[in-house]
Design a protein around this motif. Structure first.
Motif, PDB file in Angstrom:
ATOM      1  N   LEU A 189       0.819  -1.210   0.000  1.00 54.51           N
ATOM      2  CA  LEU A 189       0.000   0.000   0.000  1.00 54.51           C
ATOM      3  C   LEU A 189       0.851   1.258   0.000  1.00 54.51           C
ATOM      4  N   GLU A 190       2.004   1.192   0.652  1.00 59.87           N
ATOM      5  CA  GLU A 190       2.891   2.363   0.595  1.00 59.87           C
ATOM      6  C   GLU A 190       3.341   2.619  -0.839  1.00 59.87           C
ATOM      7  N   ARG A 191       3.714   1.567  -1.545  1.00 62.58           N
ATOM      8  CA  ARG A 191       4.128   1.734  -2.942  1.00 62.58           C
ATOM      9  C   ARG A 191       2.978   2.236  -3.807  1.00 62.58           C
ATOM     10  N   LEU A 192       1.769   1.791  -3.487  1.00 65.85           N
ATOM     11  CA  LEU A 192       0.612   2.199  -4.287  1.00 65.85           C
ATOM     12  C   LEU A 192       0.246   3.659  -4.049  1.00 65.85           C
ATOM     13  N   LEU A 193       0.336   4.114  -2.793  1.00 63.19           N
ATOM     14  CA  LEU A 193      -0.191   5.430  -2.434  1.00 63.19           C
ATOM     15  C   LEU A 193       0.822   6.558  -2.539  1.00 63.19           C
ATOM     16  N   ARG A 194       2.096   6.244  -2.400  1.00 62.11           N
ATOM     17  CA  ARG A 194       3.067   7.329  -2.468  1.00 62.11           C
ATOM     18  C   ARG A 194       3.171   7.833  -3.908  1.00 62.11           C
ATOM     19  N   ASP A 195       3.704   9.038  -4.053  1.00 64.49           N
ATOM     20  CA  ASP A 195       3.792   9.630  -5.385  1.00 64.49           C
ATOM     21  C   ASP A 195       4.770   8.849  -6.242  1.00 64.49           C
ATOM     22  N   HIS A 196       4.542   8.887  -7.527  1.00 68.03           N
ATOM     23  CA  HIS A 196       5.441   8.234  -8.481  1.00 68.03           C
ATOM     24  C   HIS A 196       6.030   9.306  -9.380  1.00 68.03           C
ATOM     25  N   PRO A 197       7.330   9.270  -9.608  1.00 68.85           N
ATOM     26  CA  PRO A 197       7.934  10.282 -10.467  1.00 68.85           C
ATOM     27  C   PRO A 197       7.263  10.322 -11.834  1.00 68.85           C
ATOM     28  N   THR A 198       7.027  11.519 -12.314  1.00 68.48           N
ATOM     29  CA  THR A 198       6.446  11.675 -13.642  1.00 68.48           C
ATOM     30  C   THR A 198       7.474  11.296 -14.693  1.00 68.48           C
ATOM     31  N   PRO A 199       7.161  10.346 -15.556  1.00 67.43           N
ATOM     32  CA  PRO A 199       8.155   9.939 -16.561  1.00 67.43           C
ATOM     33  C   PRO A 199       8.414  11.081 -17.532  1.00 67.43           C
ATOM     34  N   PRO A 200       9.640  11.203 -17.998  1.00 63.81           N
ATOM     35  CA  PRO A 200       9.936  12.270 -18.955  1.00 63.81           C
ATOM     36  C   PRO A 200       9.134  12.112 -20.234  1.00 63.81           C
ATOM     37  N   ALA A 201       8.812  13.235 -20.826  1.00 66.29           N
ATOM     38  CA  ALA A 201       8.052  13.204 -22.079  1.00 66.29           C
ATOM     39  C   ALA A 201       8.869  12.505 -23.151  1.00 66.29           C
ATOM     40  N   PRO A 202       8.232  11.644 -23.925  1.00 67.21           N
ATOM     41  CA  PRO A 202       8.999  10.918 -24.958  1.00 67.21           C
ATOM     42  C   PRO A 202       9.567  11.877 -25.985  1.00 67.21           C
ATOM     43  N   THR A 203      10.771  11.569 -26.383  1.00 62.54           N
ATOM     44  CA  THR A 203      11.433  12.387 -27.398  1.00 62.54           C
ATOM     45  C   THR A 203      11.026  11.896 -28.784  1.00 62.54           C
ATOM     46  N   HIS A 204      10.417  12.775 -29.563  1.00 62.33           N
ATOM     47  CA  HIS A 204       9.962  12.399 -30.898  1.00 62.33           C
ATOM     48  C   HIS A 204      11.064  12.704 -31.912  1.00 62.33           C
ATOM     49  N   LEU A 205      11.688  11.657 -32.391  1.00 62.90           N
ATOM     50  CA  LEU A 205      12.736  11.838 -33.380  1.00 62.90           C
ATOM     51  C   LEU A 205      12.101  12.026 -34.762  1.00 62.90           C
ATOM     52  N   PRO A 206      12.704  12.845 -35.629  1.00 61.29           N
ATOM     53  CA  PRO A 206      12.136  13.019 -36.981  1.00 61.29           C
ATOM     54  C   PRO A 206      12.158  11.707 -37.747  1.00 61.29           C
ATOM     55  N   ARG A 207      11.071  11.422 -38.388  1.00 62.49           N
ATOM     56  CA  ARG A 207      10.994  10.187 -39.162  1.00 62.49           C
ATOM     57  C   ARG A 207      11.884  10.307 -40.405  1.00 62.49           C
ATOM     58  N   PRO A 208      12.645   9.275 -40.692  1.00 62.09           N
ATOM     59  CA  PRO A 208      13.502   9.336 -41.897  1.00 62.09           C
ATOM     60  C   PRO A 208      12.653   9.416 -43.155  1.00 62.09           C
ATOM     61  N   ARG A 209      13.123  10.218 -44.057  1.00 66.84           N
ATOM     62  CA  ARG A 209      12.406  10.328 -45.330  1.00 66.84           C
ATOM     63  C   ARG A 209      12.560   9.035 -46.118  1.00 66.84           C
ATOM     64  N   PRO A 210      11.492   8.625 -46.764  1.00 68.24           N
ATOM     65  CA  PRO A 210      11.587   7.353 -47.522  1.00 68.24           C
ATOM     66  C   PRO A 210      12.599   7.453 -48.643  1.00 68.24           C
ATOM     67  N   THR A 211      13.147   6.336 -48.974  1.00 68.17           N
ATOM     68  CA  THR A 211      14.151   6.301 -50.044  1.00 68.17           C
ATOM     69  C   THR A 211      13.528   5.804 -51.338  1.00 68.17           C
ATOM     70  N   ASP A 212      14.128   6.209 -52.399  1.00 65.83           N
ATOM     71  CA  ASP A 212      13.706   5.725 -53.726  1.00 65.83           C
ATOM     72  C   ASP A 212      14.209   4.293 -53.869  1.00 65.83           C
ATOM     73  N   GLY A 213      13.309   3.409 -54.087  1.00 70.05           N
ATOM     74  CA  GLY A 213      13.691   1.999 -54.133  1.00 70.05           C
ATOM     75  C   GLY A 213      14.719   1.686 -55.198  1.00 70.05           C
ATOM     76  N   SER A 214      14.720   2.403 -56.282  1.00 75.54           N
ATOM     77  CA  SER A 214      15.627   2.060 -57.380  1.00 75.54           C
ATOM     78  C   SER A 214      16.994   2.665 -57.206  1.00 75.54           C
ATOM     79  N   THR A 215      17.086   3.855 -56.557  1.00 76.22           N
ATOM     80  CA  THR A 215      18.388   4.531 -56.467  1.00 76.22           C
ATOM     81  C   THR A 215      18.963   4.523 -55.070  1.00 76.22           C
ATOM     82  N   GLY A 216      18.102   4.277 -54.042  1.00 77.43           N
ATOM     83  CA  GLY A 216      18.585   4.342 -52.678  1.00 77.43           C
ATOM     84  C   GLY A 216      18.668   5.747 -52.153  1.00 77.43           C
TER      85      GLY A 216
END
Length: 402
Positions: free
Chosen positions: A362-389
């Motif tokens: 109950l102590e673990r349940l009731l005590r405060d829990h650290p707020t997890p850091p906001a996820p870091t959104h990395l830029p999505r890689p741009r798609p590559t042209d299948g024929s040329t890379g």
């Protein structure tokens, strides 16, 4: 919200001389020997109640006849551990209060309910009003409700007061002068008790009222801060423990000379005069952990028993009542010793169960829990042209499309 704790000053700004044996550069968060000592203090209280409520044993009972002083140990230890834990860890006050309530309140509420049920089962008066006052931890402030629903839980009302003060105390940063005043307050309060002729009123004022016990908690706070700053001399653990034991031995002839209702008896003196000795013992054990880790009290059996001690303190008297109601007081000698062993084992087993199944989850349940850091959104890689890379051209954004 602004944290209530401020970082301690840099070591270079402290003018005090170094300790004979310097502290390690990195101070540990936990001091396991103090957990082991907590079990010994709880054992002292349990033996005190066994001696007075069940029956006396030779040698053991005279030594534990004023084992109520173990509560003084708990108050000094509470201040010491909290100051050690939070001195350099800024925490908002509301989070501190939530953590402390999560630590003590669930088991307090459960054992209060269990105590009321046992009172009803044995046909005793059920202190409903006192129990209701005990739930918000206000019961020690009134003489008629001080014992709450579970008599052993009176000290939690004092602890609640200490927790309320703690954020302010850490802002004030009490030092060794404050510790000296706290040590002097015990004898002064004891002498002041001579002005109160009613033994019951005197006991409430000096034993139970949170204001009278505050210097003991403050003493622990001041010494923990002084130790962190390197302002305390090294205290040898064994001589300090022997001095504490000698004080309790001195209570034996004192008890035979002065009856408990007298103001100058050891009944109240054991609570008020023992605080400096317990403070020295706690400090010496903490220093031993810092300089020589791995001492006897740090071993797993001692720390495990120390973890169970809070539940044991709250549940032990509740287990005595039905036994005494059903079997009565045992005859002196072997029957009393057997009853002691049975009640000690039963209450400690119940405490272990309560710790692992109720208190800790109950102590673990009731005590405060650290707020997890906001996820870091990395830029999505741009798609590559299948024929040329090669990366395909970036698609126009909606803004550009408009």
């Amino acid at each position: 919200m602004t944290p209530f704790l401020r970082p301690s000053p840099a070591p270079s700004s402290l003018p005090s001389p170094p300790l004979p044996s310097p502290l390690p550069s990195s101070l540990p968060a936990r001091l396991p020997s103090l957990t082991g000592l907590r079990f010994l203090a709880a054992l002292l209280v349990v033996c005190y109640h066994l001696s007075r409520q069940v029956g006396a044993l030779p040698v053991l009972s005279p030594l534990a006849w004023y084992g109520r002083s173990g509560v003084t140990f708990f108050f000094v230890l509470s201040g010491f551990v909290l100051a050690w834990t939070y001195a350099d860890s800024p925490v908002p006050a509301h989070r501190f209060y939530r953590r402390r309530l999560a630590r003590i309140w669930p088991l307090h509420a459960l054992t209060t309910g269990a105590s009321l049920a046992v009172f009803a089962a044995v046909g005793a008066a059920v202190p409903v009003t006192a129990a209701l006052w005990s739930l918000p931890l206000l019961h020690p402030w009134d003489r008629t409700t001080v014992m709450g629903g579970n008599p052993a839980g009176w000290s939690l009302g004092d602890e609640g007061w200490f927790y309320l003060l703690f954020p302010l105390l850490l802002r004030l940063r009490p030092g060794l002068r404050t510790a000296a005043l706290c040590c002097a307050s015990g004898p002064l309060l004891w002498l002041a008790g001579s002005a109160v002729t009613d033994p019951s009123l005197r006991s409430w004022l000096l034993d139970y009222l949170p204001l009278s016990r505050t210097p003991q908690f403050l003493l622990g706070v001041a010494l923990a801060l002084a130790l962190r700053r390197g302002r305390l001399p090294a205290l040898p653990l064994l001589p300090t423990a022997l001095a504490t034991a000698a004080f309790h031995l001195a209570l034996v002839p004192w008890h035979h000379a002065v009856p408990d209702p007298a103001w100058h008896s050891p009944y109240i003196a054991s609570q008020l005069l023992s605080a400096p000795l317990f403070a020295a013992l706690i400090t010496a054990a903490a220093q031993a952990d810092l300089r020589h880790p791995g001492g006897p009290l740090t071993r797993r059996p001692w720390t495990l028993l120390g973890d169970w001690s809070f539940a044991w303190y709250l549940i032990h008297e509740i287990t005595f009542r039905p036994w005494l109601h059903h079997y009565g007081h045992p005859t002196p000698g072997l029957p009393t010793a057997t009853t002691w062993l049975l009640l000690l084992t039963t209450s400690l087993t119940l405490a272990a169960i309560l710790h692992h199944l109720v208190e800790h989850p109950l102590e673990r349940l009731l005590r405060d829990h650290p707020t997890p850091p906001a996820p870091t959104h990395l830029p999505r890689p741009r798609p590559t042209d299948g024929s040329t890379g090669r990366q395909a051209p970036e698609a126009p954004s909606a803004a550009r499309q408009r």
